[in-house]
Design a protein around this motif. Structure first.
Motif, PDB file in Angstrom:
ATOM      1  N   HIS A  41      -6.113 -17.608   8.993  1.00 32.59           N
ATOM      2  CA  HIS A  41      -5.703 -16.213   9.238  1.00 32.59           C
ATOM      3  C   HIS A  41      -6.827 -15.216   8.998  1.00 32.59           C
ATOM      4  O   HIS A  41      -6.667 -14.028   9.279  1.00 32.59           O
ATOM      5  CB  HIS A  41      -4.518 -15.839   8.338  1.00 32.59           C
ATOM      6  N   GLY A  42      -7.947 -15.672   8.495  1.00 32.06           N
ATOM      7  CA  GLY A  42      -9.019 -14.735   8.189  1.00 32.06           C
ATOM      8  C   GLY A  42      -8.615 -13.807   7.056  1.00 32.06           C
ATOM      9  O   GLY A  42      -7.860 -14.185   6.159  1.00 32.06           O
ATOM     10  N   LEU A  43      -9.104 -12.584   7.117  1.00 30.08           N
ATOM     11  CA  LEU A  43      -8.724 -11.575   6.143  1.00 30.08           C
ATOM     12  C   LEU A  43      -7.717 -10.626   6.788  1.00 30.08           C
ATOM     13  O   LEU A  43      -7.965 -10.089   7.870  1.00 30.08           O
ATOM     14  CB  LEU A  43      -9.942 -10.761   5.687  1.00 30.08           C
ATOM     15  N   ARG A  44      -6.627 -10.424   6.129  1.00 31.81           N
ATOM     16  CA  ARG A  44      -5.613  -9.510   6.632  1.00 31.81           C
ATOM     17  C   ARG A  44      -5.450  -8.333   5.672  1.00 31.81           C
ATOM     18  O   ARG A  44      -5.332  -8.526   4.461  1.00 31.81           O
ATOM     19  CB  ARG A  44      -4.276 -10.249   6.811  1.00 31.81           C
ATOM     20  N   LEU A  45      -5.442  -7.155   6.246  1.00 32.25           N
ATOM     21  CA  LEU A  45      -5.379  -5.934   5.457  1.00 32.25           C
ATOM     22  C   LEU A  45      -3.960  -5.726   4.922  1.00 32.25           C
ATOM     23  O   LEU A  45      -2.988  -5.735   5.673  1.00 32.25           O
ATOM     24  CB  LEU A  45      -5.797  -4.740   6.318  1.00 32.25           C
ATOM     25  N   ILE A  46      -3.872  -5.510   3.611  1.00 33.35           N
ATOM     26  CA  ILE A  46      -2.571  -5.283   2.976  1.00 33.35           C
ATOM     27  C   ILE A  46      -2.293  -3.780   2.888  1.00 33.35           C
ATOM     28  O   ILE A  46      -1.281  -3.277   3.388  1.00 33.35           O
ATOM     29  CB  ILE A  46      -2.539  -5.905   1.564  1.00 33.35           C
ATOM     30  N   HIS A  47      -3.163  -3.083   2.195  1.00 36.13           N
ATOM     31  CA  HIS A  47      -3.093  -1.626   2.062  1.00 36.13           C
ATOM     32  C   HIS A  47      -4.512  -1.089   1.975  1.00 36.13           C
ATOM     33  O   HIS A  47      -5.429  -1.813   1.600  1.00 36.13           O
ATOM     34  CB  HIS A  47      -2.353  -1.217   0.783  1.00 36.13           C
ATOM     35  N   TYR A  48      -4.654   0.180   2.294  1.00 34.80           N
ATOM     36  CA  TYR A  48      -5.944   0.808   2.075  1.00 34.80           C
ATOM     37  C   TYR A  48      -5.736   2.226   1.558  1.00 34.80           C
ATOM     38  O   TYR A  48      -4.627   2.775   1.625  1.00 34.80           O
ATOM     39  CB  TYR A  48      -6.797   0.786   3.335  1.00 34.80           C
ATOM     40  N   SER A  49      -6.811   2.787   1.050  1.00 32.31           N
ATOM     41  CA  SER A  49      -6.759   4.136   0.485  1.00 32.31           C
ATOM     42  C   SER A  49      -7.929   4.941   1.022  1.00 32.31           C
ATOM     43  O   SER A  49      -9.065   4.452   1.065  1.00 32.31           O
ATOM     44  CB  SER A  49      -6.829   4.080  -1.036  1.00 32.31           C
ATOM     45  N   TYR A  50      -7.653   6.169   1.412  1.00 35.72           N
ATOM     46  CA  TYR A  50      -8.696   7.052   1.915  1.00 35.72           C
ATOM     47  C   TYR A  50      -8.946   8.220   0.979  1.00 35.72           C
ATOM     48  O   TYR A  50      -9.544   9.227   1.370  1.00 35.72           O
ATOM     49  CB  TYR A  50      -8.393   7.525   3.337  1.00 35.72           C
ATOM     50  N   GLY A  51      -8.483   8.076  -0.247  1.00 33.87           N
ATOM     51  CA  GLY A  51      -8.730   9.084  -1.259  1.00 33.87           C
ATOM     52  C   GLY A  51      -7.726   8.928  -2.385  1.00 33.87           C
ATOM     53  O   GLY A  51      -6.766   8.147  -2.284  1.00 33.87           O
ATOM     54  N   VAL A  52      -7.947   9.687  -3.461  1.00 40.13           N
ATOM     55  CA  VAL A  52      -7.026   9.621  -4.593  1.00 40.13           C
ATOM     56  C   VAL A  52      -5.627  10.001  -4.129  1.00 40.13           C
ATOM     57  O   VAL A  52      -5.433  11.026  -3.474  1.00 40.13           O
ATOM     58  CB  VAL A  52      -7.503  10.561  -5.717  1.00 40.13           C
ATOM     59  N   ASP A  54      -3.985   8.925  -1.808  1.00 37.83           N
ATOM     60  CA  ASP A  54      -3.795   8.791  -0.358  1.00 37.83           C
ATOM     61  C   ASP A  54      -3.923   7.328   0.023  1.00 37.83           C
ATOM     62  O   ASP A  54      -5.022   6.770  -0.009  1.00 37.83           O
ATOM     63  CB  ASP A  54      -4.839   9.614   0.404  1.00 37.83           C
ATOM     64  N   THR A  55      -2.788   6.718   0.364  1.00 37.02           N
ATOM     65  CA  THR A  55      -2.799   5.315   0.734  1.00 37.02           C
ATOM     66  C   THR A  55      -1.989   5.105   2.006  1.00 37.02           C
ATOM     67  O   THR A  55      -1.169   5.951   2.380  1.00 37.02           O
ATOM     68  CB  THR A  55      -2.224   4.427  -0.383  1.00 37.02           C
ATOM     69  N   ASP A  56      -2.222   3.967   2.635  1.00 34.42           N
ATOM     70  CA  ASP A  56      -1.475   3.651   3.857  1.00 34.42           C
ATOM     71  C   ASP A  56      -1.330   2.142   3.981  1.00 34.42           C
ATOM     72  O   ASP A  56      -2.094   1.386   3.362  1.00 34.42           O
ATOM     73  CB  ASP A  56      -2.170   4.226   5.082  1.00 34.42           C
ATOM     74  N   LYS A  57      -0.354   1.735   4.787  1.00 35.18           N
ATOM     75  CA  LYS A  57      -0.072   0.313   4.943  1.00 35.18           C
ATOM     76  C   LYS A  57      -1.047  -0.331   5.910  1.00 35.18           C
ATOM     77  O   LYS A  57      -1.520   0.277   6.861  1.00 35.18           O
ATOM     78  CB  LYS A  57       1.357   0.122   5.448  1.00 35.18           C
ATOM     79  N   GLY A  58      -1.280  -1.620   5.675  1.00 35.65           N
ATOM     80  CA  GLY A  58      -2.066  -2.416   6.593  1.00 35.65           C
ATOM     81  C   GLY A  58      -1.178  -3.355   7.382  1.00 35.65           C
ATOM     82  O   GLY A  58      -0.002  -3.090   7.609  1.00 35.65           O
ATOM     83  N   GLU A  59      -1.755  -4.487   7.785  1.00 34.43           N
ATOM     84  CA  GLU A  59      -1.050  -5.443   8.646  1.00 34.43           C
ATOM     85  C   GLU A  59       0.073  -6.195   7.943  1.00 34.43           C
ATOM     86  O   GLU A  59       1.074  -6.571   8.555  1.00 34.43           O
ATOM     87  CB  GLU A  59      -2.045  -6.483   9.174  1.00 34.43           C
ATOM     88  N   VAL A  60      -0.108  -6.477   6.650  1.00 28.75           N
ATOM     89  CA  VAL A  60       0.820  -7.350   5.926  1.00 28.75           C
ATOM     90  C   VAL A  60       1.228  -6.697   4.609  1.00 28.75           C
ATOM     91  O   VAL A  60       1.009  -7.240   3.532  1.00 28.75           O
ATOM     92  CB  VAL A  60       0.204  -8.744   5.699  1.00 28.75           C
ATOM     93  N   SER A  67      -1.537   1.733  -5.784  1.00 33.16           N
ATOM     94  CA  SER A  67      -1.682   3.068  -6.361  1.00 33.16           C
ATOM     95  C   SER A  67      -3.151   3.350  -6.586  1.00 33.16           C
ATOM     96  O   SER A  67      -3.933   2.451  -6.914  1.00 33.16           O
ATOM     97  CB  SER A  67      -0.908   3.191  -7.674  1.00 33.16           C
ATOM     98  N   ARG A  68      -3.497   4.616  -6.416  1.00 28.37           N
ATOM     99  CA  ARG A  68      -4.868   5.047  -6.665  1.00 28.37           C
ATOM    100  C   ARG A  68      -4.818   6.424  -7.325  1.00 28.37           C
ATOM    101  O   ARG A  68      -4.722   7.445  -6.654  1.00 28.37           O
ATOM    102  CB  ARG A  68      -5.677   5.112  -5.372  1.00 28.37           C
ATOM    103  N   SER A  69      -4.869   6.417  -8.638  1.00 26.30           N
ATOM    104  CA  SER A  69      -4.791   7.662  -9.403  1.00 26.30           C
ATOM    105  C   SER A  69      -6.174   8.210  -9.721  1.00 26.30           C
ATOM    106  O   SER A  69      -6.310   9.387 -10.093  1.00 26.30           O
ATOM    107  CB  SER A  69      -3.998   7.438 -10.693  1.00 26.30           C
ATOM    108  N   LYS A  70      -7.191   7.365  -9.593  1.00 24.69           N
ATOM    109  CA  LYS A  70      -8.576   7.783  -9.824  1.00 24.69           C
ATOM    110  C   LYS A  70      -9.448   7.204  -8.711  1.00 24.69           C
ATOM    111  O   LYS A  70      -9.122   6.172  -8.140  1.00 24.69           O
ATOM    112  CB  LYS A  70      -9.088   7.263 -11.172  1.00 24.69           C
ATOM    113  N   THR A  71     -10.541   7.864  -8.419  1.00 27.77           N
ATOM    114  CA  THR A  71     -11.438   7.389  -7.366  1.00 27.77           C
ATOM    115  C   THR A  71     -11.848   5.943  -7.595  1.00 27.77           C
ATOM    116  O   THR A  71     -11.934   5.159  -6.660  1.00 27.77           O
ATOM    117  CB  THR A  71     -12.694   8.269  -7.301  1.00 27.77           C
TER     118      THR A  71
END
Lengths: 116, 109
Positions: A41-52, A54-60, A67-71
């Motif tokens: 399956h290679g690497l599959r994105l779970i979640h990512y964050s574009y700032g404190v 600020d997060t969004d869902k990935g593929e799985v 959570s991202r409370s600090k940089t």
């Protein structure tokens, strides 16, 4: 190597228990990612964050929260671990380009999680 | 949706052979394309990257890649492989850095 530390590096846990994996960076990069790596399956994105905070869902993303409370810190939580979540988890960081979305990603050493 | 696909899942070559691994991407907007290598038991390392400019990109360890916009491709090449190139290779791209499924390369001594 970029300053990325994942903890723990290895973990065995029982089905149904909550598990939190931690990613810590010292590069002050804006973007952080959690991937899982499974054979075929290679690497599959779970979640990512574009700032404190600020997060969004990935593929799985099902079964995972972040959570991202600090940089510098990006936490991945398995609310109730299942055997299908046995995998190697990688954290990555990337910066913001001048006229592009992101620069290249740098990876942590990985966390091997086994759910029994 | 953004996607990256790799054509070859397992490649076996002899030392000194030439290598080309295929990668196609499917997304619009800003182009960010990468090739990574993973040696057994290790994390991913960046081989090369493309954002804009000269479509022929040179990376580390003698690898290069060519961006062909009309074909949505970013193939990895190396003129002469070595036994130490045995590893898994991943193409990736997009603003979420999506990965292909990888190509296992095995070099016969």
């Amino acid at each position: 190597d970029a300053g990325i530390t994942q903890s723990p590096r290895h973990k065995v846990t029982e089905t149904g228990t909550p598990v939190t994996l931690r990613c810590h960076q010292t590069e002050n990069h804006r973007y952080m990612y959690w991937y899982r790596q499974d054979p075929g399956h290679g690497l599959r994105l779970i979640h990512y964050s574009y700032g404190v905070k600020d997060t969004d869902k990935g593929e799985v993303s099902d079964g995972y929260s972040v959570s991202r409370s600090k940089t510098e810190d990006f936490l991945l939580t398995l609310e109730s671990a299942t055997s299908s979540q046995t995998s190697v988890y990688f954290c990555a960081i990337s910066g913001a380009g001048l006229d592009r979305g992101v620069t290249e990603a740098f990876f942590g050493q990985g966390t091997r999680l086994t759910v029994v | 949706a953004q996607s990256v696909s790799q054509h070859n899942h397992h490649v076996i070559l002899s030392e000194a052979a030439s290598l080309e691994l295929g990668c196609n991407y499917s997304y619009g907007g800003t182009v960010n394309l990468f090739w990574y290598v993973q040696y057994p038991g290790q994390h991913l390392q960046l081989l090369l990257k493309y954002f804009s400019g000269d479509p022929l990109v040179k990376g580390i360890k003698g690898f290069e890649a060519e961006f062909i916009k009309s074909k949505f491709s970013f193939n990895l090449r190396k003129p002469s492989v070595q036994w130490s190139d045995t590893a898994e290779y991943f193409c990736a791209g997009g603003d979420k850095i999506i990965f292909g499924k990888g190509t296992r390369l095995h070099i016969l001594p």
